[in-house]
Motif scaffolding. Sequence first.
Motif, PDB file in Angstrom:
ATOM      1  N   LEU A  21       0.831  -1.203   0.000  1.00 46.42           N
ATOM      2  CA  LEU A  21       0.000   0.000   0.000  1.00 46.42           C
ATOM      3  C   LEU A  21       0.868   1.256   0.000  1.00 46.42           C
ATOM      4  O   LEU A  21       0.682   2.152  -0.833  1.00 46.42           O
ATOM      5  CB  LEU A  21      -0.933   0.015   1.208  1.00 46.42           C
ATOM      6  N   ILE A  22       1.822   1.316   0.882  1.00 42.77           N
ATOM      7  CA  ILE A  22       2.688   2.492   0.995  1.00 42.77           C
ATOM      8  C   ILE A  22       3.494   2.689  -0.288  1.00 42.77           C
ATOM      9  O   ILE A  22       3.551   3.793  -0.838  1.00 42.77           O
ATOM     10  CB  ILE A  22       3.616   2.364   2.231  1.00 42.77           C
ATOM     11  N   ILE A  23       4.075   1.620  -0.792  1.00 48.13           N
ATOM     12  CA  ILE A  23       4.892   1.722  -2.011  1.00 48.13           C
ATOM     13  C   ILE A  23       4.038   2.122  -3.203  1.00 48.13           C
ATOM     14  O   ILE A  23       4.425   2.985  -4.002  1.00 48.13           O
ATOM     15  CB  ILE A  23       5.629   0.384  -2.276  1.00 48.13           C
ATOM     16  N   SER A  24       2.849   1.519  -3.354  1.00 48.07           N
ATOM     17  CA  SER A  24       2.015   1.835  -4.517  1.00 48.07           C
ATOM     18  C   SER A  24       1.493   3.266  -4.455  1.00 48.07           C
ATOM     19  O   SER A  24       1.373   3.923  -5.493  1.00 48.07           O
ATOM     20  CB  SER A  24       0.869   0.838  -4.644  1.00 48.07           C
ATOM     21  N   LEU A  55      -7.591   6.536  -3.527  1.00 45.82           N
ATOM     22  CA  LEU A  55      -8.852   5.913  -3.152  1.00 45.82           C
ATOM     23  C   LEU A  55      -8.968   4.515  -3.749  1.00 45.82           C
ATOM     24  O   LEU A  55      -9.332   3.558  -3.063  1.00 45.82           O
ATOM     25  CB  LEU A  55     -10.031   6.779  -3.598  1.00 45.82           C
ATOM     26  N   LEU A  56      -8.629   4.375  -5.030  1.00 45.93           N
ATOM     27  CA  LEU A  56      -8.665   3.062  -5.683  1.00 45.93           C
ATOM     28  C   LEU A  56      -7.713   2.082  -4.995  1.00 45.93           C
ATOM     29  O   LEU A  56      -8.087   0.931  -4.725  1.00 45.93           O
ATOM     30  CB  LEU A  56      -8.303   3.206  -7.161  1.00 45.93           C
ATOM     31  N   ILE A  57      -6.505   2.514  -4.688  1.00 44.68           N
ATOM     32  CA  ILE A  57      -5.527   1.648  -4.018  1.00 44.68           C
ATOM     33  C   ILE A  57      -6.044   1.227  -2.646  1.00 44.68           C
ATOM     34  O   ILE A  57      -5.931   0.056  -2.256  1.00 44.68           O
ATOM     35  CB  ILE A  57      -4.155   2.359  -3.916  1.00 44.68           C
ATOM     36  N   ASN A  58      -6.631   2.165  -1.898  1.00 47.48           N
ATOM     37  CA  ASN A  58      -7.160   1.835  -0.570  1.00 47.48           C
ATOM     38  C   ASN A  58      -8.280   0.810  -0.655  1.00 47.48           C
ATOM     39  O   ASN A  58      -8.363  -0.103   0.169  1.00 47.48           O
ATOM     40  CB  ASN A  58      -7.652   3.104   0.132  1.00 47.48           C
ATOM     41  N   ILE A  59      -9.149   0.944  -1.656  1.00 45.87           N
ATOM     42  CA  ILE A  59     -10.237  -0.033  -1.825  1.00 45.87           C
ATOM     43  C   ILE A  59      -9.663  -1.418  -2.123  1.00 45.87           C
ATOM     44  O   ILE A  59     -10.110  -2.421  -1.556  1.00 45.87           O
ATOM     45  CB  ILE A  59     -11.208   0.427  -2.935  1.00 45.87           C
ATOM     46  N   VAL A  61      -6.749  -2.552  -1.233  1.00 44.77           N
ATOM     47  CA  VAL A  61      -6.105  -3.054  -0.011  1.00 44.77           C
ATOM     48  C   VAL A  61      -7.154  -3.604   0.952  1.00 44.77           C
ATOM     49  O   VAL A  61      -6.956  -4.666   1.560  1.00 44.77           O
ATOM     50  CB  VAL A  61      -5.249  -1.950   0.652  1.00 44.77           C
ATOM     51  N   VAL A  62      -8.277  -2.924   1.084  1.00 44.19           N
ATOM     52  CA  VAL A  62      -9.337  -3.425   1.965  1.00 44.19           C
ATOM     53  C   VAL A  62      -9.837  -4.785   1.462  1.00 44.19           C
ATOM     54  O   VAL A  62     -10.034  -5.718   2.255  1.00 44.19           O
ATOM     55  CB  VAL A  62     -10.494  -2.402   2.063  1.00 44.19           C
ATOM     56  N   ILE A  63     -10.008  -4.913   0.165  1.00 49.62           N
ATOM     57  CA  ILE A  63     -10.439  -6.199  -0.400  1.00 49.62           C
ATOM     58  C   ILE A  63      -9.391  -7.277  -0.123  1.00 49.62           C
ATOM     59  O   ILE A  63      -9.728  -8.405   0.264  1.00 49.62           O
ATOM     60  CB  ILE A  63     -10.702  -6.059  -1.923  1.00 49.62           C
ATOM     61  N   ALA A  64      -8.111  -6.944  -0.289  1.00 45.98           N
ATOM     62  CA  ALA A  64      -7.038  -7.910  -0.021  1.00 45.98           C
ATOM     63  C   ALA A  64      -7.038  -8.330   1.443  1.00 45.98           C
ATOM     64  O   ALA A  64      -6.877  -9.516   1.757  1.00 45.98           O
ATOM     65  CB  ALA A  64      -5.691  -7.316  -0.414  1.00 45.98           C
ATOM     66  N   LEU A  65      -7.224  -7.380   2.348  1.00 47.45           N
ATOM     67  CA  LEU A  65      -7.237  -7.713   3.784  1.00 47.45           C
ATOM     68  C   LEU A  65      -8.443  -8.584   4.145  1.00 47.45           C
ATOM     69  O   LEU A  65      -8.331  -9.484   4.984  1.00 47.45           O
ATOM     70  CB  LEU A  65      -7.218  -6.433   4.625  1.00 47.45           C
ATOM     71  N   ILE A  66      -9.558  -8.327   3.505  1.00 49.95           N
ATOM     72  CA  ILE A  66     -10.740  -9.169   3.746  1.00 49.95           C
ATOM     73  C   ILE A  66     -10.452 -10.610   3.333  1.00 49.95           C
ATOM     74  O   ILE A  66     -10.785 -11.560   4.044  1.00 49.95           O
ATOM     75  CB  ILE A  66     -11.968  -8.603   2.988  1.00 49.95           C
ATOM     76  N   ILE A  67      -9.792 -10.761   2.198  1.00 47.45           N
ATOM     77  CA  ILE A  67      -9.469 -12.104   1.713  1.00 47.45           C
ATOM     78  C   ILE A  67      -8.431 -12.769   2.618  1.00 47.45           C
ATOM     79  O   ILE A  67      -8.543 -13.943   2.968  1.00 47.45           O
ATOM     80  CB  ILE A  67      -8.985 -12.039   0.254  1.00 47.45           C
ATOM     81  N   ILE A  68      -7.405 -12.004   3.024  1.00 50.23           N
ATOM     82  CA  ILE A  68      -6.336 -12.553   3.867  1.00 50.23           C
ATOM     83  C   ILE A  68      -6.879 -13.049   5.198  1.00 50.23           C
ATOM     84  O   ILE A  68      -6.500 -14.118   5.687  1.00 50.23           O
ATOM     85  CB  ILE A  68      -5.228 -11.504   4.093  1.00 50.23           C
TER      86      ILE A  68
END
Length: 179
Positions: A21-24, A55-59, A61-68
Motif C-alpha cells: 500500500l505504501i509503495i504503490s 482511493l482506488l488503491i485503498n479499496i 487493499v481493503v479487499i485484499a485484507l478481507i481475503i487474507i
Amino acid sequence: MNFFNNFTNESIATGIVVLILIISRIMSTKLVRKFAKSTHIIENRTNLVIKYFHLLINILVVIALIIIWGVRPKEIISGIASVATVIGVAGVVMIAQWSILSNITSGVLLFFSFPFKIGDVIQILDKDFPIIGEIEDIGAFHVTLKNKEGETIIYPNNLFFQKGVSILPNHYDEKEFVD
C-alpha cells in the motif's frame, strides 16, 4: 502472544499488504506528477487525480485484507447485497450520487485527455443553449467559464462528453487594424 501464534500467516500477509500500500501510493503519486509535468497540467488537476488513485488503491487493499483474514465469499456477498438493498431503497439519493460519480469520472477523463486548458475560449455546441466562454477553472465536478458579457457559467464535466465542444481563437481581445 497467543494471537500471533494463531494468526502468524495472516499477520505477515497484512504487513506485506500494508507495505505494498505504501509503495504503490508513493509510486502512483510520482508517476502522476511526472505525467502532469511532461504535459504541463496544472497542480489542482494533478492533486485531484492523485486522490482518485489513492482511493482506488485503498479499496483494493481493503479487499485484499478481507481475503487474507478469511472472510468467506458468502459473507462478502451478503454484505454487498445488504448495502445494495439500502442504496436501492434510497433511490433519490442514488440518482444524485450517480450524477456526482459521473462528473468525477468525467473530470478524470478531461484530465487525461486534456482537450482544452485554462484560458482557452470554447463554444459548447448546444442547439437550445449555445455557450461561448473562456475557461477560468477546471475542477473535479465542473468547468467555470466566463462569457463576453462577464457572466460566470458553471458547466458540469459530464456534459462535455454529451455535447460538442469547439476551441475558438481568443476573440475576446479586441484588436484594431491600422492601415
